[in-house]
Design a protein around this motif. Structure first.
Motif, PDB file in Angstrom:
ATOM      1  N   GLU A  13       0.851  -1.195   0.000  1.00  0.00           N
ATOM      2  CA  GLU A  13       0.000   0.000   0.000  1.00  0.00           C
ATOM      3  C   GLU A  13       0.882   1.240   0.000  1.00  0.00           C
ATOM      4  O   GLU A  13       1.843   1.322   0.756  1.00  0.00           O
ATOM      5  CB  GLU A  13      -0.852   0.041   1.279  1.00  0.00           C
ATOM      6  N   GLY A  14       0.530   2.224  -0.818  1.00  0.00           N
ATOM      7  CA  GLY A  14       1.239   3.489  -0.794  1.00  0.00           C
ATOM      8  C   GLY A  14       0.481   4.484   0.063  1.00  0.00           C
ATOM      9  O   GLY A  14      -0.298   4.094   0.947  1.00  0.00           O
ATOM     10  N   ASN A  28       3.332   0.137  -5.513  1.00  0.00           N
ATOM     11  CA  ASN A  28       4.467   0.537  -4.678  1.00  0.00           C
ATOM     12  C   ASN A  28       5.287  -0.664  -4.244  1.00  0.00           C
ATOM     13  O   ASN A  28       4.744  -1.706  -3.866  1.00  0.00           O
ATOM     14  CB  ASN A  28       3.960   1.303  -3.456  1.00  0.00           C
ATOM     15  N   MET A  29       6.611  -0.502  -4.309  1.00  0.00           N
ATOM     16  CA  MET A  29       7.523  -1.585  -3.952  1.00  0.00           C
ATOM     17  C   MET A  29       7.978  -1.443  -2.503  1.00  0.00           C
ATOM     18  O   MET A  29       7.920  -0.353  -1.920  1.00  0.00           O
ATOM     19  CB  MET A  29       8.726  -1.551  -4.893  1.00  0.00           C
ATOM     20  N   THR A  30       8.480  -2.534  -1.931  1.00  0.00           N
ATOM     21  CA  THR A  30       8.895  -2.512  -0.529  1.00  0.00           C
ATOM     22  C   THR A  30      10.178  -1.692  -0.350  1.00  0.00           C
ATOM     23  O   THR A  30      10.961  -1.513  -1.288  1.00  0.00           O
ATOM     24  CB  THR A  30       9.129  -3.939   0.012  1.00  0.00           C
ATOM     25  N   GLY A  78       9.424   3.649  -4.450  1.00  0.00           N
ATOM     26  CA  GLY A  78       9.604   3.112  -5.793  1.00  0.00           C
ATOM     27  C   GLY A  78       8.232   2.670  -6.251  1.00  0.00           C
ATOM     28  O   GLY A  78       7.594   1.836  -5.605  1.00  0.00           O
ATOM     29  N   GLU A  79       7.732   3.296  -7.322  1.00  0.00           N
ATOM     30  CA  GLU A  79       6.361   3.053  -7.758  1.00  0.00           C
ATOM     31  C   GLU A  79       6.321   2.743  -9.248  1.00  0.00           C
ATOM     32  O   GLU A  79       6.907   3.463 -10.040  1.00  0.00           O
ATOM     33  CB  GLU A  79       5.495   4.288  -7.499  1.00  0.00           C
ATOM     34  N   VAL A  80       5.598   1.676  -9.576  1.00  0.00           N
ATOM     35  CA  VAL A  80       5.561   1.189 -10.952  1.00  0.00           C
ATOM     36  C   VAL A  80       4.155   1.350 -11.529  1.00  0.00           C
ATOM     37  O   VAL A  80       3.189   0.811 -10.983  1.00  0.00           O
ATOM     38  CB  VAL A  80       5.944  -0.306 -10.996  1.00  0.00           C
ATOM     39  N   HIS A  81       4.053   2.126 -12.615  1.00  0.00           N
ATOM     40  CA  HIS A  81       2.783   2.175 -13.344  1.00  0.00           C
ATOM     41  C   HIS A  81       2.900   1.251 -14.548  1.00  0.00           C
ATOM     42  O   HIS A  81       3.673   1.508 -15.470  1.00  0.00           O
ATOM     43  CB  HIS A  81       2.436   3.590 -13.801  1.00  0.00           C
ATOM     44  N   ILE A  82       2.125   0.168 -14.522  1.00  0.00           N
ATOM     45  CA  ILE A  82       2.114  -0.758 -15.653  1.00  0.00           C
ATOM     46  C   ILE A  82       1.162  -0.194 -16.706  1.00  0.00           C
ATOM     47  O   ILE A  82       0.044   0.240 -16.376  1.00  0.00           O
ATOM     48  CB  ILE A  82       1.654  -2.170 -15.217  1.00  0.00           C
ATOM     49  N   ILE A  83       1.626  -0.176 -17.952  1.00  0.00           N
ATOM     50  CA  ILE A  83       0.814   0.426 -19.011  1.00  0.00           C
ATOM     51  C   ILE A  83      -0.211  -0.600 -19.499  1.00  0.00           C
ATOM     52  O   ILE A  83      -0.029  -1.280 -20.503  1.00  0.00           O
ATOM     53  CB  ILE A  83       1.706   0.984 -20.140  1.00  0.00           C
ATOM     54  N   HIS A  84      -1.237  -0.723 -18.711  1.00  0.00           N
ATOM     55  CA  HIS A  84      -2.341  -1.644 -18.998  1.00  0.00           C
ATOM     56  C   HIS A  84      -3.491  -1.268 -18.076  1.00  0.00           C
ATOM     57  O   HIS A  84      -3.267  -0.821 -16.950  1.00  0.00           O
ATOM     58  CB  HIS A  84      -1.919  -3.094 -18.730  1.00  0.00           C
ATOM     59  N   ASP A  89      -7.375  -4.471  -8.285  1.00  0.00           N
ATOM     60  CA  ASP A  89      -6.119  -4.217  -7.592  1.00  0.00           C
ATOM     61  C   ASP A  89      -5.353  -5.529  -7.414  1.00  0.00           C
ATOM     62  O   ASP A  89      -5.946  -6.604  -7.460  1.00  0.00           O
ATOM     63  CB  ASP A  89      -6.394  -3.629  -6.201  1.00  0.00           C
ATOM     64  N   PHE A  90      -4.068  -5.407  -7.179  1.00  0.00           N
ATOM     65  CA  PHE A  90      -3.269  -6.611  -6.921  1.00  0.00           C
ATOM     66  C   PHE A  90      -2.267  -6.388  -5.794  1.00  0.00           C
ATOM     67  O   PHE A  90      -1.115  -6.820  -5.853  1.00  0.00           O
ATOM     68  CB  PHE A  90      -2.599  -7.122  -8.196  1.00  0.00           C
ATOM     69  N   TYR A  91      -2.733  -5.720  -4.748  1.00  0.00           N
ATOM     70  CA  TYR A  91      -1.930  -5.568  -3.523  1.00  0.00           C
ATOM     71  C   TYR A  91      -1.565  -6.957  -2.993  1.00  0.00           C
ATOM     72  O   TYR A  91      -2.371  -7.884  -3.051  1.00  0.00           O
ATOM     73  CB  TYR A  91      -2.734  -4.840  -2.442  1.00  0.00           C
ATOM     74  N   GLY A  92      -0.339  -7.070  -2.466  1.00  0.00           N
ATOM     75  CA  GLY A  92       0.078  -8.333  -1.851  1.00  0.00           C
ATOM     76  C   GLY A  92       0.655  -9.338  -2.829  1.00  0.00           C
ATOM     77  O   GLY A  92       1.223 -10.348  -2.410  1.00  0.00           O
ATOM     78  N   THR A  93       0.536  -9.081  -4.121  1.00  0.00           N
ATOM     79  CA  THR A  93       1.096 -10.014  -5.107  1.00  0.00           C
ATOM     80  C   THR A  93       2.564  -9.661  -5.355  1.00  0.00           C
ATOM     81  O   THR A  93       3.039  -8.596  -4.955  1.00  0.00           O
ATOM     82  CB  THR A  93       0.328  -9.948  -6.447  1.00  0.00           C
ATOM     83  N   GLN A  94       3.275 -10.581  -6.020  1.00  0.00           N
ATOM     84  CA  GLN A  94       4.684 -10.345  -6.332  1.00  0.00           C
ATOM     85  C   GLN A  94       4.794  -9.727  -7.724  1.00  0.00           C
ATOM     86  O   GLN A  94       4.145 -10.193  -8.663  1.00  0.00           O
ATOM     87  CB  GLN A  94       5.448 -11.678  -6.275  1.00  0.00           C
ATOM     88  N   LEU A  95       5.564  -8.650  -7.841  1.00  0.00           N
ATOM     89  CA  LEU A  95       5.739  -7.961  -9.123  1.00  0.00           C
ATOM     90  C   LEU A  95       7.210  -8.019  -9.523  1.00  0.00           C
ATOM     91  O   LEU A  95       8.089  -7.681  -8.730  1.00  0.00           O
ATOM     92  CB  LEU A  95       5.292  -6.505  -8.993  1.00  0.00           C
TER      93      LEU A  95
END
Ligand code: ADP
Ligand code: MG
Length: 146
Positions: A13-14, A28-30, A78-84, A89-95
Motif C-alpha cells: 500500500e502506498g 508501490n515496492m517494498t 519506488g512506484e511502478v505504473h504498468i501500461i495496462h 487491484d493486486f496488492y500483496g502479489t509479487q511484481l
C-alpha cells in the motif's frame, strides 16, 4: 551503465494519494527493494518492463524512484505504473520488473494537470523505447517469467 536492473517486490500500500484518482495507479515496492535500486540508480523516472504473478504477459512500465516532490513524501518510494488497464487491484502479489533506461530526473510540478501531462509523455516515451530491437529480448527473459 547500470541497466538492465532486475527487481522483484511485493506490491504494498502506498499513501493512496494521486495514483488511481489521476488514472495513473502505481504499484508501490517494498522499502528494501527501493533502497537496493538506489545503490545503482539515482532518483528519477525510468522505463522498462513488468510482469505480475497472475498474468503470462510482460508489459511496459514507467517507474518513479525517489521522494515524489509533488506529494511531499517523507519517505523514499519506488512506484511502478504498468501500461495496462487492470480491472482489479493486486496488492500483496509479487511484481517483477526490469528497468531498462532513465527518462528524466524527478521534478516538482506547479499543478496536477502539468504532472499528469508529464507522466503521459513518460508513457509515450516508454512505449516507443521498449519497441526498439535492443529491448526485444527482455520480453522473454527468464528473470521476468520465473
Ligand atoms: P497506493 O498509494 O496504495 O499505491 P494507487 O492509487 O497508486 O495507490 O494504486 C495502486 C494500486 O492499484 C496498485 O497497488 C495495484 O494493486 C493497482 N493497479 C491497478 N492497475 C494498475 C496499473 N496499471 N499499474 C500499477 N498498479 C495498478
Ligand atoms: Mg501507488
Amino acid at each position: 551503465k547500470p541497466f538492465p536492473i532486475f527487481l522483484s517486490s511485493k506490491v504494498i500500500e502506498g499513501f493512496g494519494r494521486g495514483g488511481k484518482q489521476l488514472g495513473i495507479p502505481t504499484a508501490n515496492m517494498t522499502e528494501d527493494v527501493v533502497n537496493s535500486v538506489l545503490q545503482s540508480a539515482p532518483n528519477g523516472i525510468y522505463f522498462g518492463l513488468a510482469k505480475t504473478d497472475f498474468e503470462k504477459k510482460v508489459r511496459p512500465m514507467v517507474m518513479s524512484l525517489g521522494w515524489n516532490p509533488y506529494f511531499k513524501n517523507e519517505k523514499l518510494s519506488g512506484e511502478v505504473h504498468i501500461i495496462h488497464n487492470y480491472q482489479n487491484d493486486f496488492y500483496g502479489t509479487q511484481l517483477k520488473v526490469v528497468i531498462l533506461g532513465f527518462i528524466r530526473p524527478e521534478a516538482d510540478f506547479v499543478d496536477i494537470d502539468t504532472l499528469v501531462a508529464e507522466i503521459q509523455r513518460d508513457i509515450n516515451f516508454c512505449l516507443k523505447a521498449v519497441d526498439k530491437e535492443e529491448y526485444k529480448k527482455y520480453f522473454h527473459d527468464k528473470l521476468l517469467s520465473h
